[in-house]
Write an enzyme that holds these catalytic residues in place. Structure first.
Site, mmCIF file in Angstrom:
data_model
loop_
_atom_site.group_PDB
_atom_site.id
_atom_site.type_symbol
_atom_site.label_atom_id
_atom_site.label_comp_id
_atom_site.label_asym_id
_atom_site.label_seq_id
_atom_site.Cartn_x
_atom_site.Cartn_y
_atom_site.Cartn_z
ATOM 1 N N HIS A 1 0.853 -1.185 0.000
ATOM 2 C CA HIS A 1 0.000 0.000 0.000
ATOM 3 C C HIS A 1 0.889 1.235 0.000
ATOM 4 C CE1 HIS A 1 -3.584 -2.309 0.777
ATOM 5 N NE2 HIS A 1 -3.141 -2.741 1.938
ATOM 6 N N ILE B 1 -7.732 -7.742 -3.731
ATOM 7 C CA ILE B 1 -8.804 -7.844 -2.740
ATOM 8 C C ILE B 1 -8.392 -8.838 -1.664
ATOM 9 C CG2 ILE B 1 -11.190 -8.573 -2.333
ATOM 10 C CD1 ILE B 1 -11.853 -7.656 -5.158
ATOM 11 N N CYS C 1 0.741 -10.746 -4.075
ATOM 12 C CA CYS C 1 -0.323 -11.754 -3.956
ATOM 13 C C CYS C 1 0.194 -13.160 -4.228
ATOM 14 C CB CYS C 1 -1.494 -11.428 -4.883
ATOM 15 S SG CYS C 1 -2.180 -9.784 -4.616
#
Length: 271
Positions: free
Chosen positions: A101, A163, A193
């Site tokens: 992030h 997500i 991920c």
């Protein structure tokens, strides 16, 4: 002045209420946002126990530079010594592997009472993806899609949005991230991920590709600066969120969270 018809007004009143804390212009420390989420989730559980109205909530923000890992994430997807991380690292309750992030990335944390919606986690995940797919299509003519067996939103082999969620007593938290004007360099220090064979992309990067291509329709898109692009994307995401989940957005002041923040235990760095 725009005046709603009686019929439209009645329909809007019947939609589930969603309190929205729109902080997208701020770079909120990850630990603070995590604490807010846990406090709101606890408050919602109390409301449900008392059989009181439990509306949905939505946080929209940016984070300072940080890596987060899911509850079962493997450190093999970190391309650095965990004791010498370039940024803070948090291991959280969400599912999924490591992600990044940072500024230029819009993060949405829906704290949904799924009793007000469909109590189906697969459907909930697909709905989050649908929010992003619609926003990118309607606003930027970006043809985004899902990839079978993988969560998130893609354009070709570029992953634009990730997500990762957690659900407790049918209350959701954590959520999604969309790379808008994000500097993608920090992704090189991880395997995002846990997917080694895919790239990470951004809205800004795709728009630059479109403007240099022969696609006249896309080439005529406006070229906003980074701040404008974040603003446009944020508004589009909230609008599509409202439509996909059929909720009425009520914007709330951050002062509403101050009392919750005071009772939160501190979250430090670590995994």
């Amino acid at each position: 002045m725009h005046i709603l018809s009686h019929a439209t007004y009645r329909i809007n009143l019947e939609l589930c209420r969603c309190e929205c804390f729109n902080l997208y212009e701020q770079q909120v420390p990850y630990g603070q946002a995590w604490a807010w989420q846990k406090s709101v989730v606890n408050k919602k559980k109390t409301l449900i126990e008392r059989n009181e109205d439990c509306p949905d909530s939505l946080f929209v923000l940016q984070h300072r530079l940080v890596y987060t890992l899911g509850t079962a994430s493997s450190e093999q997807f970190l391309n650095f010594d965990v004791k010498d991380s370039p940024f803070d690292i948090y291991r959280t309750e969400r599912v999924g592997e490591v992600t990044y992030h940072g500024p230029g990335q819009i993060v949405m944390y829906p704290l949904m009472n799924l009793r007000n919606h469909k109590m189906d986690l697969h459907s909930y995940l697909r709905s989050l993806e649908e929010v992003i797919i619609r926003a990118l299509s309607k606003t930027f003519c970006i043809k985004a899609s899902r990839l079978e067996g993988l969560a998130g939103v893609w354009h070709g082999d570029q992953k634009l949005a990730a997500i990762g969620i957690r659900v407790s007593q049918w209350i959701t938290y954590h959520g999604l991230e969309l790379n808008v004007t994000t500097d993608l360099t920090p992704f090189r220090s991880i395997v995002p991920c846990g997917l080694r064979d895919y790239q990470v992309g951004s809205v800004r990067g795709l728009l630059k590709e479109f403007q240099s291509s022969a696609d006249c329709k896309r080439a005529r898109l406006p070229d906003p600066d980074d701040g404008q692009l974040l603003d446009i994307t944020c508004k589009s995401l909230i609008q599509e969120f409202s439509e996909v989940f059929q909720v009425r957005i009520n914007y709330e002041a951050i002062s509403r969270l101050e009392s919750l923040e005071r009772i939160c235990r501190p979250f430090g760095r670590g995994n």
